[in-house]
Design a protein around this motif. Structure first.
Motif: not given
Length: 472
Positions: A281-286, A289-293, A159-160, A300-302
């Motif tokens: 490698v890096v979770p989107l939440e990092e 912030g917190p993303r809806p499960k 996470n740069v 979001d990933h798309a």
């Protein structure tokens, strides 16, 4: 009780309708899921197509744009002349308590007098105690005089945003040591040491070199501002400081494309971050912030490929703006269009504001450095002719090859002769030009102040009386 023939006849019909309803619901759910999957894949594929085109565009414009290629192409100083190598040694030789005394309230309002006013005796005494405790660090720091460039390898964190730049940040400590060494050298009448430490202070900034991150270049700008400030102080306290070498070093540094270094590096680092997000490698939440499960968090990933393509194109436009002459950069940045109003383009939407903030610092400190170059030339003119120049054009070509341009206008920097001295100034970001004064209030515009010989080295104001305890 027996069912009537009519009841027995209608029951199978009811079950058929129930089965049809269930089948319809199931089919609808299947179709909805299929539609979501198709839409998800369509978004991803569209984004991948745009990303492929964006990467091709930037490669055509800047073949060495990726993090690996950019760093491989960076300049490295000759062996033994890398200023960055000295920074960790200076840090290790500095007393851990360095600077803590000046953080006390008793010094708070007396550490930044006008450059032509001496520091109070107790401030100087504390500085002597501090420098004595870190004498080895100061001796090392002075060696930067002979190291006008620097280079260090930057290892990006996955996470740069979390990349640590400890040695780069410690350049501020080196600047603090040297600014007090300049001050005490002037107090001691050691002009050679003051001159050496001034040049070392500027070279502390230059030790950061072309580090390809905004944080690095902001530190470089901050330390260069300290060097300009203490050059102003040196001329206001000890006009016999040698000036030609310092003027040449400042003139070269004032033209360094620090915004370009940072913008190219941030583009490459941001692309590396997107790659780490897409590969998990890096979770989107990092980053976000917190993303809806739920389904929308999955969606979001798309959108990451399109977000990445948009960020890459916007940062490339910023890089091209940073390649322009200073006075053309602000209009070029302002002309970059806003990204599409898409809530999924979260990361790319914040890129331009970040670049603009760094650009403002770059233009301001570049104007300061250019003003300092002209101010030194004015002092050299005064030493030779016993008067200030009538206009900055009088400095050309004996003291300047040309009058530097104001980064905010593209016109030559401005000059004013005042009752107590002279000032070289820029109009500043607000274009008001209120830097043409010698006081400490009207200081929104970059400037370099010079005092008449009889106005230099003014005594320190009396120390404030200690506050009395209120009566019981």
């Amino acid at each position: 009780m027996h069912d009537s023939p009519a009841r027995r006849k209608t029951r199978p019909g009811r079950w058929r309708w129930a089965k049809r309803l269930v089948a319809a619901v199931v089919l609808g759910l299947v179709c909805a899921c299929a539609w979501v999957l198709v839409a998800h894949e369509r978004v991803r594929l569209d984004g991948e197509h745009e990303l492929t085109e964006a990467r091709a565009e930037v490669t055509d414009a800047d073949p060495d744009w990726t993090w690996e290629k950019l760093n491989a192409a960076r300049k490295k100083p000759p062996a033994g002349l890398n200023g960055a190598d000295l920074v960790p040694e200076i840090k290790a030789a500095t007393e851990p308590e360095w600077g803590q005394a000046f953080a006390r309230d008793e010094f708070a309002s007396r550490l930044d007098p006008l450059p032509n006013v001496q520091f109070a005796p107790d401030v100087l005494a504390q500085a002597r105690r501090d420098l004595k405790g870190s004498a080895d660090a100061v001796r090392l720091a002075r060696q930067l005089k002979h190291r006008p460039t620097g280079h260090r390898e930057i290892e990006l964190a996955p996470n740069v945003v979390g990349t640590l730049l400890v040695d780069t940040q410690n350049t501020r400590l080196v600047a603090d040591l040297l600014r007090w060494d300049v001050t005490l050298a002037i107090e001691d009448g050691d002009i050679r040491r003051a001159s050496d430490s001034l040049l070392a202070l500027l070279n502390a900034s230059r030790s950061i070199g072309d580090e390809p991150l905004f944080v690095s270049q902001l530190v470089r700008m901050a330390v260069r501002s300290v060097a300009v400030r203490y050059t102003e102080l040196a001329l206001a306290q000890s006009p016999s400081v040698p000036l030609i070498e310092l003027q040449a070093a400042l003139a070269a540094d004032a033209e360094e494309p620090l915004l370009l270094y940072g913008t190219r590096g941030e583009r490459a680092a941001l692309d590396r971050l997107f790659d780490n997000l897409q590969t998990g490698v890096v979770p989107l939440e990092e980053v976000l912030g917190p993303r809806p499960k739920n389904l929308w968090g999955w969606q979001d990933h798309a959108h990451l490929p399109m977000d990445r393509a948009t960020a890459l194109r916007r940062m490339t436009a910023c890089v091209e703006a940073a390649r322009r002459p200073l006075h053309e950069q602000a209009p070029a940045l302002a002309a970059i269009p806003e990204p599409p109003a898409d809530p999924h383009l979260v990361i790319s939407g914040a890129t331009l504001s970040t670049v603009e903030n760094v650009a403002q610092a770059f233009w301001r400190t570049s104007a300061q450095a250019r003003c300092a170059v002209v101010g030194i030339a004015c002092e050299r003119f005064r030493q030779q002719h016993r008067r200030w120049p009538g206009a900055l054009t009088a400095l050309v070509p004996a003291f300047l090859p040309a009058v530097p341009l104001d980064p905010y206008t593209g016109e030559p920097l401005q000059f004013a002769k005042l009752e107590s001295g002279a000032v070289v100034y820029s109009v500043g970001s607000d274009r008001r030009g209120d830097g043409g004064t010698l006081d400490s209030v009207s200081n929104t515009a970059p400037r370099f102040r010079l005092w008449n010989p009889d106005q230099r080295r003014r005594p320190a104001p009396p120390a404030p009386a200690p506050e009395r305890e209120p009566p019981p």
